[in-house]
Design a protein around this motif. Structure first.
Motif, PDB file in Angstrom:
ATOM      1  N   ALA A 160    -118.972 -66.933  32.678  1.00  0.00           N
ATOM      2  CA  ALA A 160    -119.697 -65.773  33.202  1.00  0.00           C
ATOM      3  C   ALA A 160    -118.873 -64.532  32.862  1.00  0.00           C
ATOM      4  N   LYS A 161    -119.402 -63.669  32.005  1.00  0.00           N
ATOM      5  CA  LYS A 161    -118.602 -62.581  31.426  1.00  0.00           C
ATOM      6  C   LYS A 161    -118.324 -61.443  32.411  1.00  0.00           C
ATOM      7  N   ILE A 162    -118.940 -61.483  33.556  1.00  0.00           N
ATOM      8  CA  ILE A 162    -118.887 -60.322  34.444  1.00  0.00           C
ATOM      9  C   ILE A 162    -117.507 -60.079  35.060  1.00  0.00           C
ATOM     10  N   LEU A 163    -116.702 -61.133  35.135  1.00  0.00           N
ATOM     11  CA  LEU A 163    -115.424 -60.989  35.828  1.00  0.00           C
ATOM     12  C   LEU A 163    -114.330 -61.700  35.037  1.00  0.00           C
ATOM     13  N   HIS A 164    -113.180 -61.051  34.903  1.00  0.00           N
ATOM     14  CA  HIS A 164    -112.049 -61.659  34.193  1.00  0.00           C
ATOM     15  C   HIS A 164    -111.529 -62.841  35.031  1.00  0.00           C
ATOM     16  N   PRO A 165    -111.399 -64.024  34.428  1.00  0.00           N
ATOM     17  CA  PRO A 165    -111.065 -65.223  35.212  1.00  0.00           C
ATOM     18  C   PRO A 165    -109.780 -65.097  36.033  1.00  0.00           C
ATOM     19  N   ALA A 166    -108.763 -64.454  35.468  1.00  0.00           N
ATOM     20  CA  ALA A 166    -107.491 -64.371  36.196  1.00  0.00           C
ATOM     21  C   ALA A 166    -107.592 -63.480  37.424  1.00  0.00           C
ATOM     22  N   SER A 167    -108.655 -62.657  37.476  1.00  0.00           N
ATOM     23  CA  SER A 167    -108.701 -61.688  38.568  1.00  0.00           C
ATOM     24  C   SER A 167    -109.018 -62.325  39.921  1.00  0.00           C
ATOM     25  N   ILE A 168    -109.376 -63.590  39.940  1.00  0.00           N
ATOM     26  CA  ILE A 168    -109.695 -64.212  41.228  1.00  0.00           C
ATOM     27  C   ILE A 168    -108.442 -64.479  42.080  1.00  0.00           C
ATOM     28  N   TRP A 169    -107.377 -64.997  41.439  1.00  0.00           N
ATOM     29  CA  TRP A 169    -106.286 -65.490  42.288  1.00  0.00           C
ATOM     30  C   TRP A 169    -105.608 -64.464  43.191  1.00  0.00           C
ATOM     31  N   PRO A 170    -105.350 -63.215  42.722  1.00  0.00           N
ATOM     32  CA  PRO A 170    -104.690 -62.300  43.671  1.00  0.00           C
ATOM     33  C   PRO A 170    -105.559 -62.050  44.902  1.00  0.00           C
ATOM     34  N   ALA A 171    -106.873 -61.855  44.675  1.00  0.00           N
ATOM     35  CA  ALA A 171    -107.773 -61.610  45.802  1.00  0.00           C
ATOM     36  C   ALA A 171    -107.805 -62.836  46.714  1.00  0.00           C
ATOM     37  N   GLN A 172    -107.850 -64.008  46.090  1.00  0.00           N
ATOM     38  CA  GLN A 172    -107.914 -65.237  46.877  1.00  0.00           C
ATOM     39  C   GLN A 172    -106.634 -65.436  47.698  1.00  0.00           C
ATOM     40  N   GLN A 173    -105.496 -65.244  47.033  1.00  0.00           N
ATOM     41  CA  GLN A 173    -104.226 -65.462  47.722  1.00  0.00           C
ATOM     42  C   GLN A 173    -104.049 -64.535  48.918  1.00  0.00           C
ATOM     43  N   TYR A 174    -104.519 -63.293  48.787  1.00  0.00           N
ATOM     44  CA  TYR A 174    -104.359 -62.328  49.872  1.00  0.00           C
ATOM     45  C   TYR A 174    -105.646 -62.173  50.686  1.00  0.00           C
ATOM     46  N   ASN A 175    -106.598 -63.041  50.387  1.00  0.00           N
ATOM     47  CA  ASN A 175    -107.871 -63.060  51.101  1.00  0.00           C
ATOM     48  C   ASN A 175    -108.558 -61.697  51.176  1.00  0.00           C
ATOM     49  N   ILE A 176    -108.721 -61.080  50.019  1.00  0.00           N
ATOM     50  CA  ILE A 176    -109.411 -59.789  49.933  1.00  0.00           C
ATOM     51  C   ILE A 176    -110.823 -60.061  49.397  1.00  0.00           C
ATOM     52  N   PRO A 177    -111.864 -59.712  50.143  1.00  0.00           N
ATOM     53  CA  PRO A 177    -113.216 -59.923  49.619  1.00  0.00           C
ATOM     54  C   PRO A 177    -113.446 -59.130  48.333  1.00  0.00           C
ATOM     55  N   VAL A 178    -114.154 -59.748  47.400  1.00  0.00           N
ATOM     56  CA  VAL A 178    -114.476 -59.077  46.135  1.00  0.00           C
ATOM     57  C   VAL A 178    -115.982 -58.872  46.092  1.00  0.00           C
ATOM     58  N   LYS A 179    -116.415 -57.680  45.675  1.00  0.00           N
ATOM     59  CA  LYS A 179    -117.851 -57.421  45.544  1.00  0.00           C
ATOM     60  C   LYS A 179    -118.152 -57.029  44.122  1.00  0.00           C
ATOM     61  N   LEU A 180    -119.176 -57.660  43.537  1.00  0.00           N
ATOM     62  CA  LEU A 180    -119.599 -57.283  42.188  1.00  0.00           C
ATOM     63  C   LEU A 180    -120.829 -56.416  42.327  1.00  0.00           C
ATOM     64  N   LEU A 181    -120.741 -55.166  41.899  1.00  0.00           N
ATOM     65  CA  LEU A 181    -121.815 -54.215  42.145  1.00  0.00           C
ATOM     66  C   LEU A 181    -122.279 -53.535  40.861  1.00  0.00           C
ATOM     67  N   ASN A 182    -123.435 -52.895  40.946  1.00  0.00           N
ATOM     68  CA  ASN A 182    -124.076 -52.317  39.769  1.00  0.00           C
ATOM     69  C   ASN A 182    -124.123 -50.787  39.849  1.00  0.00           C
ATOM     70  N   THR A 183    -123.455 -50.128  38.928  1.00  0.00           N
ATOM     71  CA  THR A 183    -123.452 -48.650  38.919  1.00  0.00           C
ATOM     72  C   THR A 183    -124.848 -48.080  38.705  1.00  0.00           C
ATOM     73  N   MET A 184    -125.682 -48.814  37.966  1.00  0.00           N
ATOM     74  CA  MET A 184    -127.026 -48.307  37.672  1.00  0.00           C
ATOM     75  C   MET A 184    -127.955 -48.454  38.883  1.00  0.00           C
ATOM     76  N   ARG A 185    -127.597 -49.386  39.773  1.00  0.00           N
ATOM     77  CA  ARG A 185    -128.409 -49.610  40.970  1.00  0.00           C
ATOM     78  C   ARG A 185    -127.489 -49.852  42.154  1.00  0.00           C
ATOM     79  N   PRO A 186    -126.844 -48.778  42.627  1.00  0.00           N
ATOM     80  CA  PRO A 186    -125.807 -48.939  43.655  1.00  0.00           C
ATOM     81  C   PRO A 186    -126.322 -49.575  44.941  1.00  0.00           C
ATOM     82  N   SER A 187    -127.633 -49.495  45.183  1.00  0.00           N
ATOM     83  CA  SER A 187    -128.125 -50.050  46.434  1.00  0.00           C
ATOM     84  C   SER A 187    -128.364 -51.561  46.341  1.00  0.00           C
ATOM     85  N   ALA A 188    -128.328 -52.116  45.125  1.00  0.00           N
ATOM     86  CA  ALA A 188    -128.526 -53.570  44.991  1.00  0.00           C
ATOM     87  C   ALA A 188    -127.388 -54.303  45.690  1.00  0.00           C
TER      88      ALA A 188
END
Ligand code: ASP
Ligand code: MG
Length: 440
Positions: free
Chosen positions: A254-282
């Motif tokens: 899935a090209k939307i997110l760099h694979p390595a970017s999960i572990w820091p958020a996971q380790q420190y338990n920071i929620p990650v949100k994938l959002l759309n600049t073209m449709r910010p309310s989505a």
């Protein structure tokens, strides 16, 4: 404090940059904004670096001029006030002068990294001048002053944390910080980077370092989709994923997110949100520790896979055989994605060819080796899917008579992977969309 990361397409047009400005100033919570280069820039810089590496200075010079032209057009419609116009012109001149000076120096790997770093340096400084023109109070914090990797190219989260927090402390009452994604310093203190697409990784490392309330990754699509929207007609955004599910999806295509970017958020338990600049309310996709539901959530495809089969009667009743095989891959810094074994053979997949000839030569000392190139890994990802009743039946019913080279099931509770020849990729993704999600 939260982190908001914007990718190249969210910044690639002056109007988009203005939209980004609205988004980053909308809330009350302090924000660190992490920016990639404007779309197309890093590709162009890599091309310039490659031309230089091959000694084609004239070509590099032309590419630099073409890129500068693009920036001139961009700044002309972004910046209006005379004081800011002068500033932004000086800025662009400074970066392109640097590239033109590099043209004259003898080429090295370190210079290549300096070249590709210009994209993020430019985008953040441009954005900062625009904010200044709009009288929006902010501070630019240079990633090169806090983001670092060690000798093994691994981020030094401990030191990133200390340095970044020190920088933030200097501006206690500030609410808007801007920094570069992707770029960092290496163990020699040189300018380096977190590899292509690494701005997501920067954002996650920053979010972990400041214990952010959320790490928002803004792109041009409504979050992670259940299938590849470029291939199948109807896809739907996945509302929620666990870190483990998201990691499998990001890694397996899935090209939307760099694979390595999960572990820091996971380790420190920071929620990650994938959002759309073209449709910010989505709604986008929310990634948190726990999965909210059980079952299949998405499929992804990873291209360019090579399958290697090692067949040896010495494997029969032997121990230590797999270790010896894996050691060869380790020696050539090549990671293995999938494995399947029988009593006399083992098949593995890799996704890079760089050291393939040497690897094959060493594997041949163990037995008969067969290689199948042009394969694709199709990963079916979800929570507890290996316990979901009928899942395997449904999966195989969906794919019909498409030939499957390998199957990996039970390795984790979140993933079933199939290896199929690349020519079947479109067909299998479409059939899975219908069979697993009821989407045509
Ligand atoms: N600008 C870099 C790239 O294109 C990093 C990123 O966009 O995440 O790879
Ligand atoms: Mg990206």
């Amino acid at each position: 404090m939260k982190v908001m990361k914007f990718g190249g397409t969210s910044l690639g047009q002056p109007e988009r940059m203005k939209e980004v400005t609205k988004l980053v100033t909308a809330g009350n919570e302090p924000v660190i904004v992490v920016l990639s280069a404007l779309s197309g820039t890093t590709n162009a810089l890599v091309e310039i670096g490659n031309e230089l590496a091959n000694g084609h200075r004239e070509n590099a010079k032309k590419l630099i001029a073409a890129l500068e032209e693009k920036y001139q057009v961009f700044i002309n419609s972004l910046i209006e006030k005379p004081e800011s116009v002068q500033k932004v012109q000086n800025l662009v001149a400074e970066h392109f002068e640097f590239l033109n000076i590099i043209l004259k120096i003898s080429f090295s790997e370190a210079l290549f990294k300096d070249i590709v770093a210009q994209g993020e340096l430019l985008s953040t400084r441009l954005f900062s001048i625009y904010l200044e023109e709009q009288k929006i109070d902010h501070v630019l914090i240079p990633a090169l002053e806090f983001m670092s990797i060690d000798q093994n190219n691994e981020p030094q989260i401990g030191s990133i944390k200390i340095k970044l927090n020190q920088l933030l402390q200097k501006h206690k009452h500030q609410k808007l910080f801007i920094t570069q994604g992707y770029i960092c310093r290496n163990s020699k203190g040189e300018v380096d980077n977190l590899k292509r697409g690494g701005s997501d990784y920067s954002a996650s490392l920053i979010a972990a370092s400041i214990n952010a309330s959320v790490c928002e990754i803004w792109t041009d699509i409504d979050g992670m989709h259940n299938n590849d929207p470029r291939i199948v007609n109807k896809t739907i955004p996945v509302e929620q994923l666990s870190f483990n599910e998201a990691a499998e999806l990001a890694y397996f295509g899935a090209k939307i997110l760099h694979p390595a970017s999960i572990w820091p958020a996971q380790q420190y338990n920071i929620p990650v949100k994938l959002l759309n600049t073209m449709r910010p309310s989505a709604k986008g996709t929310l990634i948190t520790e726990q999965a909210a539901s059980v079952g299949v959530k998405a499929v992804a495809a990873k291209d360019g896979i090579i399958a290697i089969k090692i067949k040896s009667s010495r494997m029969l009743l032997a121990y230590g055989f797999l270790r010896k095989i894996f050691e060869i891959f380790e020696k050539y810094h090549t990671s293995i994605d999938m494995i399947t074994t029988s009593e006399v053979a083992v098949s593995v997949t890799i996704d890079e060819e760089n050291n393939l000839p040497q690897i094959l030569k060493e594997l041949e000392t163990f037995g008969n080796v067969e290689v199948d190139k042009n394969q694709v890994i199709i990963s079916v990802v979800g929570n507890e899917i290996s316990h979901t009743p009928n899942i395997v039946k449904k999966l195989f019913d969906s794919i019909g008579n498409i030939p499957v080279r390998m199957v990996s099931y039970g390795g984790s509770k979140h993933n079933i992977s199939l290896l199929v020849p690349a020519e079947y990729k479109t067909k299998i993704l479409k059939q899975l969309n219908k069979g697993m999600f009821g989407l045509e």
